[in-house]
Write a protein that holds these residues in place. Structure first.
Motif, mmCIF file in Angstrom:
data_model
loop_
_atom_site.group_PDB
_atom_site.id
_atom_site.type_symbol
_atom_site.label_atom_id
_atom_site.label_comp_id
_atom_site.label_asym_id
_atom_site.label_seq_id
_atom_site.Cartn_x
_atom_site.Cartn_y
_atom_site.Cartn_z
ATOM 1 N N SER A 113 -83.007 93.074 0.185
ATOM 2 C CA SER A 113 -82.730 93.395 -2.168
ATOM 3 C C SER A 113 -81.672 94.244 -0.911
ATOM 4 C CB SER A 113 -83.930 94.015 -2.213
ATOM 5 O OG SER A 113 -83.321 95.771 -1.936
ATOM 6 N N GLY A 114 -80.687 94.494 -2.262
ATOM 7 C CA GLY A 114 -79.478 94.628 -2.582
ATOM 8 C C GLY A 114 -79.446 96.287 -2.194
ATOM 9 N N GLN A 115 -80.795 97.005 -2.574
ATOM 10 C CA GLN A 115 -80.467 98.671 -2.108
ATOM 11 C C GLN A 115 -81.019 98.692 -0.595
ATOM 12 O OE1 GLN A 115 -84.439 100.719 -3.556
ATOM 13 N NE2 GLN A 115 -83.505 102.798 -3.138
ATOM 14 N N HIS A 116 -82.044 97.170 0.264
ATOM 15 C CA HIS A 116 -82.125 97.886 1.548
ATOM 16 C C HIS A 116 -82.117 96.064 2.234
ATOM 17 C CE1 HIS A 116 -84.077 101.327 1.245
ATOM 18 N NE2 HIS A 116 -85.020 101.521 -0.053
ATOM 19 N N LEU A 117 -80.437 96.309 2.180
ATOM 20 C CA LEU A 117 -80.444 95.018 2.868
ATOM 21 C C LEU A 117 -80.527 94.440 3.892
ATOM 22 C CD1 LEU A 117 -76.240 96.275 3.581
ATOM 23 C CD2 LEU A 117 -77.368 94.205 1.598
ATOM 24 N N LEU A 118 -81.534 95.612 4.799
ATOM 25 C CA LEU A 118 -82.485 94.083 5.542
ATOM 26 C C LEU A 118 -84.193 95.414 5.429
ATOM 27 C CD1 LEU A 118 -80.207 94.759 9.103
ATOM 28 C CD2 LEU A 118 -80.924 92.501 7.755
ATOM 29 N N GLY A 119 -84.301 94.889 4.444
ATOM 30 C CA GLY A 119 -85.578 95.834 3.993
ATOM 31 C C GLY A 119 -86.376 96.705 4.876
ATOM 32 N N THR A 120 -87.539 97.244 4.127
ATOM 33 C CA THR A 120 -88.123 98.555 4.601
ATOM 34 C C THR A 120 -89.395 98.184 5.901
ATOM 35 O OG1 THR A 120 -89.911 98.354 2.950
ATOM 36 C CG2 THR A 120 -87.439 99.732 3.174
ATOM 37 N N ASP A 121 -89.668 98.879 6.539
ATOM 38 C CA ASP A 121 -90.381 99.002 7.829
ATOM 39 C C ASP A 121 -92.474 99.991 7.111
ATOM 40 O OD1 ASP A 121 -90.331 101.680 7.680
ATOM 41 O OD2 ASP A 121 -90.183 101.308 9.583
ATOM 42 N N GLU A 122 -93.333 100.095 7.606
ATOM 43 C CA GLU A 122 -94.362 99.859 7.020
ATOM 44 C C GLU A 122 -94.653 101.363 6.820
ATOM 45 O OE1 GLU A 122 -93.362 100.047 10.526
ATOM 46 O OE2 GLU A 122 -94.434 101.681 11.315
#
Ligand SMILES: Nc1ncnc2c1ncn2[C@@H]1O[C@H](COP(=O)(O)OP(=O)(O)OP(=O)(O)O)[C@@H](O)[C@H]1O
Ligand code: SF4
Ligand SMILES: [Mg+2]
Lengths: 333, 310
Positions: free
Chosen positions: B69-78
């Motif tokens: 998303s805009g905030q986490h360009l590559l998403g997040t982990d678990e």
């Protein structure tokens, strides 16, 4: 022959290369023989003397040169330099004093130069590794001097060049400069001009003759070209299949040859001494036998037009046929 | 007179180097490889400036397994860490491991290969036996054997030259399993070089064996070493990734392989979290591919004759 004391003496020098028998031979227990590249030669070179070693391809000329420059180990006989037996010396540091006095010039200058070294580094290498200079100023001076001596002028122009940026003649001059830089007493030159254009040969030969004339260096000039040998040498030694068949002054060998092989070689090269009376012999027949199967008796007998029974059984000794003139033939007395 | 040496020699060399670079840079593969590599090197040298300090479960900034998303360009982990942050910090770890392992492998491989080829005889026989042993030894097995030993001796805490012990082990293992490839290439090249006449000449002018190896053989090996060195780096990244994936990495200094391993364990594949597996995977692939491209370009530039033959 300016000075009679010999700088180099070869006594019954032998170089035999063992033949690795194939698996078959080993299983069948066949004896594996040897290539008798050099098969007992006696030769002396005086101080400041130019001796030519002449022979056909495969006669063992290069091997003799490699033994003298300690690139090959003799399997028999002695190599005496200035009276000292050098035949069993080995290793870079024990040989350092010897290498300061004996240097070599190679047939193929392109192969003899490391493609990644500059001319300066190439000529400086012997001075550095033989510890002949104390500082950079001396080093530069000796390198310049050597390049000038080898005919590369002005030397500074060549310092930064790489071998591939030079002509064939210039490359050979760099090799000569490297040997010359050491100021040796003996230089072994293995066919130094055979790879060069005819037009450059005379210049390179002149450089070599100058070494003797200006610095009194002795020269063992290895060649397959008898007329060239006559041109440059004081004495000529004729090698056939690992053995010297005739040794004499350049003029004796050319105008008064006493071995059928020398006569045959001269007949094949009509440029020199064409009118000399050396007997009319037919040209050489057949090929040089392999050094792995040296004929019994006189090793020249299968090709000798004058061969007789004794030649096939017994090897002729070195006969004195004149002052400093030797011929290994039963007919030479 | 003295300046002559200083002045002249480098000038000739500079000319040669310039010519080489021009040829090398005109190579398409080299351009692609270099651009990728420079990008990753920049990323690896300043991770803190680009994405801030390495995130842990404590200072994680996002929700669990959020897609890009805009905030986490590559998403997040678990555990809610930003994957971009992890991948950028992973670049530093992965590249350092690969480059150090390559240095070990080149130094050992060149020394062994050159000694073996130059001296021949029983030296060659024995060194090649050892080389063959390491050649067939799988890096995974070696890692399993060495890891507990090192951890026992060094302890789990602390660090060796700035690396946690388990990463140090990985570096050593990769170095130990990839030098034999270099040694074989260097040996065969040495065998042909030592027959050249300039080696005879070096001997006649008084050079020692050591001098001949260092000043005559080694400079002529540089093309092979450089070209294969690039391939070794590519291989090292691959081995590093697989060793870490198998769980031999260090979660406190995560490399791309470690991230892949964490993603796998977190069930990223089944959860459809493609960004978590994809980001480190693509990075590892890109970097090792760029080294292969550079290696091939170096090989082409050093052996121009090979270009004619497809
Ligand atoms: N290292 C070696 N191992 C085995 N045989 C060798 C070796 N070196 C030379 N020979 C053999 O020894 C013989 C003499 O060789 P050499 O090179 O000395 O001859 P040459 O007179 O210099 O010949 P050319 O004029 O062709 O240079 C040849 O039969 C050659 O095959
Ligand atoms: S000894 Fe006999 S074979 Fe040999 S060169 Fe003399 S004549 Fe010819
Ligand atoms: Mg020869």
């Amino acid at each position: 022959m300016r000075d009679t004391a010999d700088i180099l003496r070869l006594e019954n020098l032998q170089v035999h290369f063992p033949i690795q028998g194939g698996l078959f031979d080993r299983v069948l227990g066949r004896p594996s023989g040897a290539v008798r590249a050099v098969d007992g030669i006696d030769l002396t070179i005086g101080r400041g003397e130019i001796v030519a070693l002449v022979g056909e391809s495969g006669s063992g000329k290069t091997t003799v040169g490699r033994v003298i420059t300690k690139l090959a180990q003799p399997t028999g006989g002695n190599l005496l330099f200035d009276g000292r037996d050098m035949s069993s010396e080995r290793g870079a540091s024990p040989l350092r004093p010897y290498r300061r006095r004996v240097q070599m010039i190679f047939q193929d200058a392109y192969q003899a130069l490391n493609p990644r070294h500059t001319v300066f580094d190439i000529v400086a290498e012997p001075l550095r590794s033989l510890r002949l200079v104390e500082n950079d100023a001396q080093l530069t001076e000796r390198v310049s001097e050597a390049l000038t001596g080898a005919g590369l002028n002005p030397p500074g122009d060549f310092f930064a060049r790489f071998p591939h940026e030079l002509s064939g003649g210039q490359r050979q001059r760099v090799v000569i400069a490297g040997a010359l830089a050491v100021k040796p007493e003996l230089i072994v030159a293995d066919e130094p001009v055979s790879m060069l254009d005819v037009s450059i040969r005379a210049q390179i030969l002149q450089v070599l003759v100058d070494l003797r004339d200006k610095h009194n260096m002795a020269l063992l000039f290895i060649t397959h070209d008898l007329p060239l040998a006559w041109l440059i040498a004081d004495r000529i030694a004729v090698l056939y299949l690992g053995k010297l068949v005739e040794i004499g002054s350049a003029d004796d060998i050319t105008y008064n040859p006493r071995h059928p092989y020398t006569v045959a070689l001269l007949n094949a090269t009509p440029q020199i001494g064409g009118d000399a009376d050396r007997g009319k012999l037919p040209a050489l027949q057949g090929e040089v036998p392999s050094a792995a199967r040296v004929p019994k008796g006189c090793r020249f007998h299968p090709r000798c037009p004058l061969a007789f029974d004794r030649c096939r059984q017994e090897e002729p000794p070195a006969n004195e046929v004149g002052p400093r003139h030797m011929s290994a033939c039963w007919l030479a007395k | 007179m003295t300046e002559n040496i200083v002045q002249y020699s480098p000038r000739g060399r500079a000319r040669a180097i310039k010519g080489f670079l021009r040829q090398f840079l005109s190579h398409g593969g080299a351009q692609v490889g270099l651009v990728c590599l420079v990008f990753f090197l920049i990323v690896a040298t300043m991770p803190n400036m680009l994405v801030g300090p390495l995130q842990t479960a404590i200072n994680a900034t996002g929700d669990f397994l959020v897609p890009p998303s805009g905030q986490h360009l590559l998403g997040t982990d678990e555990v809610g860490r930003d994957v971009l942050n992890l991948v950028v910090h992973g670049a530093r770890i992965s590249l350092t491991i690969a480059l150090l392992a390559t240095v070990i492998s080149l130094v050992v491989g060149t020394t062994v290969g050159m000694t073996s080829g130059y001296f021949g005889g029983w030296v060659d026989t024995w060194l090649m036996r050892i080389t063959d042993f390491f050649f067939v030894m799988p890096s995974f097995v070696l890692a399993l054997v060495i890891t507990p030993v090192v951890l026992e001796v060094m302890g789990r805490g602390g660090d060796i030259l700035g690396f946690r012990p388990s990463l140090f082990v990985i570096i050593v293992v990769i170095g130990m399993t990839s030098w034999s490839f270099v040694a074989r290439i260097v040996r065969s090249q040495t065998l042909s070089l030592k027959e050249r006449t300039f080696i005879d000449r070096a001997r006649v002018v008084g050079s020692s064996n050591f001098g001949i190896m260092v000043r005559h053989i080694l400079p002529n090996l540089v093309p092979q070493i450089a070209a294969n060195g690039a391939l070794v780096v590519a291989g090292a990244i691959y081995i590093e990734t697989s060793l870490s994936f198998l769980g031999l990495g260090d979660p406190l200094q995560p490399s791309w392989g470690t991230l892949l391993s964490l993603a796998q364990r977190a069930g990223a594949a089944s959860a459809g979290a493609w960004w978590y597996l994809g980001a480190p995977g693509v990075c590892a692939l890109t970097v090792s591919l760029s080294f292969v491209l550079i290696g091939n370009a170096l090989d082409d530039t050093f052996n121009p004759r090979r270009r004619a033959i497809p």
